[in-house]
Design an enzyme around this catalytic site. Sequence first.
Site, PDB file in Angstrom:
ATOM      1  CG  ASP A 177      -2.234   0.768   0.870  1.00 58.25           C
ATOM      2  OD1 ASP A 177      -2.654   1.612   1.673  1.00 58.25           O
ATOM      3  OD2 ASP A 177      -2.795   0.550  -0.228  1.00 58.25           O
ATOM      4  CD  GLU A 211      -8.896   8.786  -1.008  1.00 53.51           C
ATOM      5  OE1 GLU A 211      -8.530   7.672  -0.580  1.00 53.51           O
ATOM      6  OE2 GLU A 211      -8.181   9.781  -0.911  1.00 53.51           O
ATOM      7  CD  GLU A 249      -2.628   7.911   3.302  1.00 50.48           C
ATOM      8  OE1 GLU A 249      -3.613   8.459   3.847  1.00 50.48           O
ATOM      9  OE2 GLU A 249      -2.707   7.238   2.256  1.00 50.48           O
ATOM     10  CD  GLU A 303      -9.275  -0.290  -3.470  1.00 48.01           C
ATOM     11  OE1 GLU A 303      -8.802  -1.015  -2.586  1.00 48.01           O
ATOM     12  OE2 GLU A 303      -8.817   0.839  -3.708  1.00 48.01           O
TER      13      GLU A 303
HETATM   14  C1  LIG Z   1      -5.283   0.155  -2.586  1.00 47.35           C
HETATM   15  C2  LIG Z   1      -5.737   1.452  -1.909  1.00 47.35           C
HETATM   16  N1  LIG Z   1      -6.940   1.957  -2.171  1.00 47.35           N
HETATM   17  C3  LIG Z   1      -7.300   3.121  -1.549  1.00 47.35           C
HETATM   18  C4  LIG Z   1      -6.480   3.768  -0.659  1.00 47.35           C
HETATM   19  C5  LIG Z   1      -6.938   5.040   0.025  1.00 47.35           C
HETATM   20  N2  LIG Z   1      -6.271   6.201  -0.499  1.00 47.35           N
HETATM   21  C6  LIG Z   1      -5.254   3.177  -0.416  1.00 47.35           C
HETATM   22  N3  LIG Z   1      -4.400   3.716   0.461  1.00 47.35           N
HETATM   23  N4  LIG Z   1      -4.870   2.005  -1.033  1.00 47.35           N
END
Ligand SMILES: Cc1ncc(CN)c(N)n1
Length: 232
Positions: free
Chosen positions: A56, A149, A97, A219
């Site tokens: 991520d 999001e 972040e 996702e």
């Molecule tokens: C895979 C993914 N999707 C969404 C987000 C949220 N910005 C994230 N951090 N990572």
Amino acid sequence: MVGEGTVEAAGGQAVIAGWMDKHREMYRRATKHPFVLSIRGGTVDLSSFKRWLEQDYVFVRGFVPFVASVLLKASRESDDETDMETILGGMASLYEELSWFRTEAFKWGLPLLDIIPRRANQDYCRFLRSLEEPEADYTTTMVALWAIETVYQESFSLCLEDGSKTPPELMETCQRWGNAGFRGYCDSLRRIAERRLEMAQAGIQKNAEAAFERVLELEVSFWDMSSGSSPL
Ligand SMILES: Cc1ncc(CN)c(N)n1
């Protein structure tokens, strides 16, 4: 609902509500994935969590230029100048972040160096690159930003609900995206998407729906990859 957005957005609300109904199963798979349910249930395998954290971090580094491209389109194409500021707020939080990822990774003994993006991550980042192109219209990219999001907000808010058994050491991660403030940001993105969809031609609405579906698919694959149930 009275007061729920302006009359103009009503049509856009119906468009997204229609997608939520039509793609209900894919939406459930994206926002109630076994990986997330295992965090909520306190049974998550820590090696899966560490894999997700590393991947991520790579994703968010690819997400930054995508959000920048939406910001640029908002400034050039939007009918409402407040859109740019909403997106800028989200953009600003990505700076913090990234440092959160580095601190969290350090906690888990992860160097965050030379991470090899796994296939699902490569596919997702390639999709984001495609939306950065000028040919990708502002309405479609706004829908994608909102969907990206919102999937995280809904997923991680599950882990904060009463009765969840989320391990204490994972609470900060879940609060990062599951908190009410981030929910408010997602709602503001949705209102922009609804307003834009209301004024969009049918072709753009179809394009935006395809982007919504693609985000859900990506996702699900990202969660699958994190839990180790997909190839490298
Ligand atoms: C895979 C993914 N999707 C969404 C987000 C949220 N910005 C994230 N951090 N990572």
